[in-house]
Scaffold this motif. Structure first.
Motif, PDB file in Angstrom:
ATOM      1  N   PHE A  46      30.099  62.689  11.876  1.00 38.70           N
ATOM      2  CA  PHE A  46      30.345  61.329  11.422  1.00 38.70           C
ATOM      3  C   PHE A  46      30.090  60.370  12.570  1.00 38.70           C
ATOM      4  CE2 PHE A  46      32.968  63.393   8.167  1.00 38.70           C
ATOM      5  CZ  PHE A  46      32.586  62.667   7.044  1.00 38.70           C
ATOM      6  N   ALA A  47      29.465  59.239  12.287  1.00 42.42           N
ATOM      7  CA  ALA A  47      29.342  58.171  13.277  1.00 42.42           C
ATOM      8  C   ALA A  47      30.722  57.525  13.380  1.00 42.42           C
ATOM      9  CB  ALA A  47      28.292  57.159  12.834  1.00 42.42           C
ATOM     10  N   ALA A  52      30.563  51.527  13.221  1.00 40.51           N
ATOM     11  CA  ALA A  52      30.181  52.502  12.190  1.00 40.51           C
ATOM     12  C   ALA A  52      31.374  52.971  11.357  1.00 40.51           C
ATOM     13  CB  ALA A  52      29.529  53.712  12.846  1.00 40.51           C
ATOM     14  N   ARG A  53      32.581  52.584  11.741  1.00 39.09           N
ATOM     15  CA  ARG A  53      33.789  53.033  11.032  1.00 39.09           C
ATOM     16  C   ARG A  53      33.897  52.340   9.677  1.00 39.09           C
ATOM     17  NH1 ARG A  53      37.441  55.654  14.045  1.00 39.09           N
ATOM     18  NH2 ARG A  53      39.160  55.067  12.685  1.00 39.09           N
ATOM     19  N   PRO A  54      34.165  53.098   8.617  1.00 39.80           N
ATOM     20  CA  PRO A  54      34.387  52.459   7.317  1.00 39.80           C
ATOM     21  C   PRO A  54      35.724  51.698   7.337  1.00 39.80           C
ATOM     22  CG  PRO A  54      34.843  54.800   7.166  1.00 39.80           C
ATOM     23  CD  PRO A  54      34.294  54.553   8.540  1.00 39.80           C
ATOM     24  N   GLU A  55      35.787  50.628   6.596  1.00 36.58           N
ATOM     25  CA  GLU A  55      37.001  49.807   6.519  1.00 36.58           C
ATOM     26  C   GLU A  55      37.903  50.366   5.416  1.00 36.58           C
ATOM     27  OE1 GLU A  55      36.205  45.422   7.010  1.00 36.58           O
ATOM     28  OE2 GLU A  55      34.197  46.165   6.523  1.00 36.58           O
ATOM     29  N   MET A  56      38.554  51.475   5.711  1.00 31.99           N
ATOM     30  CA  MET A  56      39.368  52.156   4.712  1.00 31.99           C
ATOM     31  C   MET A  56      40.690  51.448   4.441  1.00 31.99           C
ATOM     32  SD  MET A  56      37.394  54.516   3.710  1.00 31.99           S
ATOM     33  CE  MET A  56      38.481  55.447   2.654  1.00 31.99           C
ATOM     34  N   GLU A  57      41.135  50.574   5.343  1.00 27.99           N
ATOM     35  CA  GLU A  57      42.396  49.877   5.137  1.00 27.99           C
ATOM     36  C   GLU A  57      42.282  48.725   4.136  1.00 27.99           C
ATOM     37  OE1 GLU A  57      40.003  47.918   8.158  1.00 27.99           O
ATOM     38  OE2 GLU A  57      40.683  49.993   8.042  1.00 27.99           O
ATOM     39  N   GLN A  58      41.102  48.221   3.888  1.00 32.36           N
ATOM     40  CA  GLN A  58      40.915  47.155   2.896  1.00 32.36           C
ATOM     41  C   GLN A  58      40.622  47.802   1.550  1.00 32.36           C
ATOM     42  OE1 GLN A  58      37.861  46.112   1.210  1.00 32.36           O
ATOM     43  NE2 GLN A  58      36.875  47.949   2.026  1.00 32.36           N
ATOM     44  N   THR A  59      40.921  47.125   0.476  1.00 29.35           N
ATOM     45  CA  THR A  59      40.746  47.704  -0.859  1.00 29.35           C
ATOM     46  C   THR A  59      40.027  46.763  -1.816  1.00 29.35           C
ATOM     47  OG1 THR A  59      42.921  46.895  -1.538  1.00 29.35           O
ATOM     48  CG2 THR A  59      42.806  49.133  -0.623  1.00 29.35           C
ATOM     49  N   GLU A  60      39.376  45.735  -1.276  1.00 22.10           N
ATOM     50  CA  GLU A  60      38.755  44.730  -2.145  1.00 22.10           C
ATOM     51  C   GLU A  60      37.255  44.879  -2.295  1.00 22.10           C
ATOM     52  OE1 GLU A  60      40.118  40.955  -0.727  1.00 22.10           O
ATOM     53  OE2 GLU A  60      42.199  41.629  -0.748  1.00 22.10           O
ATOM     54  N   TYR A  66      29.011  56.771   7.873  1.00 24.84           N
ATOM     55  CA  TYR A  66      27.685  57.269   8.241  1.00 24.84           C
ATOM     56  C   TYR A  66      27.794  58.688   8.792  1.00 24.84           C
ATOM     57  CZ  TYR A  66      26.298  52.435   7.768  1.00 24.84           C
ATOM     58  OH  TYR A  66      26.065  51.179   7.266  1.00 24.84           O
ATOM     59  N   ILE A  67      26.890  59.534   8.329  1.00 22.71           N
ATOM     60  CA  ILE A  67      26.777  60.897   8.841  1.00 22.71           C
ATOM     61  C   ILE A  67      25.403  61.010   9.496  1.00 22.71           C
ATOM     62  CG2 ILE A  67      26.620  63.348   8.219  1.00 22.71           C
ATOM     63  CD1 ILE A  67      28.615  62.773   5.961  1.00 22.71           C
ATOM     64  N   TRP A  68      25.365  61.607  10.681  1.00 22.21           N
ATOM     65  CA  TRP A  68      24.112  61.745  11.422  1.00 22.21           C
ATOM     66  C   TRP A  68      23.678  63.209  11.503  1.00 22.21           C
ATOM     67  CZ3 TRP A  68      25.171  64.995  15.363  1.00 22.21           C
ATOM     68  CH2 TRP A  68      26.439  64.975  15.923  1.00 22.21           C
ATOM     69  N   PHE A  69      22.367  63.364  11.641  1.00 21.67           N
ATOM     70  CA  PHE A  69      21.747  64.653  11.936  1.00 21.67           C
ATOM     71  C   PHE A  69      20.957  64.470  13.232  1.00 21.67           C
ATOM     72  CE2 PHE A  69      21.565  65.040   7.158  1.00 21.67           C
ATOM     73  CZ  PHE A  69      22.454  66.108   7.043  1.00 21.67           C
ATOM     74  N   THR A  70      21.095  65.397  14.171  1.00 20.47           N
ATOM     75  CA  THR A  70      20.306  65.391  15.406  1.00 20.47           C
ATOM     76  C   THR A  70      19.487  66.670  15.456  1.00 20.47           C
ATOM     77  OG1 THR A  70      21.921  64.066  16.612  1.00 20.47           O
ATOM     78  CG2 THR A  70      20.397  65.360  17.940  1.00 20.47           C
ATOM     79  N   ASN A  71      18.203  66.527  15.771  1.00 22.01           N
ATOM     80  CA  ASN A  71      17.318  67.685  15.913  1.00 22.01           C
ATOM     81  C   ASN A  71      17.615  68.349  17.250  1.00 22.01           C
ATOM     82  OD1 ASN A  71      15.286  69.566  16.090  1.00 22.01           O
ATOM     83  ND2 ASN A  71      13.602  68.095  16.025  1.00 22.01           N
ATOM     84  N   ASP A 118      20.508  59.019  10.464  1.00 23.63           N
ATOM     85  CA  ASP A 118      21.752  59.085   9.705  1.00 23.63           C
ATOM     86  C   ASP A 118      21.513  58.692   8.255  1.00 23.63           C
ATOM     87  OD1 ASP A 118      21.560  56.288   9.668  1.00 23.63           O
ATOM     88  OD2 ASP A 118      23.245  55.971  10.997  1.00 23.63           O
ATOM     89  N   PHE A 119      22.565  58.797   7.465  1.00 26.91           N
ATOM     90  CA  PHE A 119      22.561  58.293   6.103  1.00 26.91           C
ATOM     91  C   PHE A 119      23.950  57.751   5.831  1.00 26.91           C
ATOM     92  CE2 PHE A 119      23.889  62.671   5.657  1.00 26.91           C
ATOM     93  CZ  PHE A 119      24.889  62.653   4.696  1.00 26.91           C
ATOM     94  N   SER A 120      24.032  56.847   4.877  1.00 28.77           N
ATOM     95  CA  SER A 120      25.323  56.232   4.588  1.00 28.77           C
ATOM     96  C   SER A 120      25.904  56.765   3.286  1.00 28.77           C
ATOM     97  CB  SER A 120      25.189  54.713   4.519  1.00 28.77           C
ATOM     98  OG  SER A 120      24.346  54.330   3.455  1.00 28.77           O
ATOM     99  N   ILE A 121      27.227  56.756   3.266  1.00 27.33           N
ATOM    100  CA  ILE A 121      27.980  57.058   2.060  1.00 27.33           C
ATOM    101  C   ILE A 121      28.739  55.784   1.726  1.00 27.33           C
ATOM    102  CG2 ILE A 121      29.806  58.439   1.025  1.00 27.33           C
ATOM    103  CD1 ILE A 121      29.078  60.646   3.035  1.00 27.33           C
TER     104      ILE A 121
END
Length: 180
Positions: A46-47, A52-60, A66-71, A118-121
């Motif tokens: 996870f980034a 890059a941190r998701p705002e999990m404390e807000q609900t509106e 973000y998850i990253w892959f490194t070669n 990376d890719f986002s969720i």
């Protein structure tokens, strides 16, 4: 019949020698295109940087993780498409939620040794006061690179809860293709 066969053989020899003469002996060999990355070629996580941190404390509104892959291999490889993402919940009632894909079109990503993509969720967080049956509490993510069958197991580092829509046609929580 013999003269037709002789004519065909002569024509074949002329075409073959002309083709051989058209390619100079000093021509450099064509470099092969890189092949796709396999799970063993990659590391993932996870980034977690502040931006890059998701705002999990807000609900509106929706937020992104973000998850990253490194070669980590010694070769160049490609990733294209969507990772497989299964969320495993912390509550007994959560179970496993296989995330739906967005409608975004994937692009081919070329990763040289040490490159990261990376890719986002997209997540739809909910408040603690939401009834338990309507919330999913993430604990672990099983992340499978595109076109692979082996996965990474990543612990969810951000806390919070997501509106449980694992059976929805258009859920508020979904994933985007690698590189988007």
């Amino acid at each position: 019949m013999k003269s037709k066969l002789t004519a065909v053989v002569l024509a074949t020899v002329v075409v073959a020698s002309t083709a051989a003469a058209a390619v100079p002996a000093s021509a450099a060999p064509v470099k092969a295109e890189p092949t796709r990355c396999h799970t063993a070629d990659l590391k993932a996580g996870f980034a977690t940087g502040e931006d890059a941190r998701p705002e999990m404390e807000q609900t509106e509104k929706q937020t992104q993780a973000y998850i990253w892959f490194t070669n980590q291999s010694k070769r160049t490889c490609t990733l294209s498409g969507f990772a497989g993402v299964d969320m495993i919940g912390a509550q007994e009632t959560d179970g496993t939620w296989s995330l739906a894909r967005s409608s975004k079109k994937p692009e081919k990503m070329i990763l040289e040794q040490g490159d990261t993509v990376d890719f986002s969720i997209t997540l739809l967080p909910v408040g603690r006061s939401t009834p338990q049956k309507e919330k999913f509490v993430p604990a672990k993510f099983l992340v499978t690179p595109p076109n692979e069958t082996e996965h990474f197991s990543l612990k969810w580092p951000f806390g919070g809860q997501i509106l449980k829509q694992d059976g929805a046609t258009h859920p508020g929580t979904y994933l985007n293709p690698v590189g988007r």
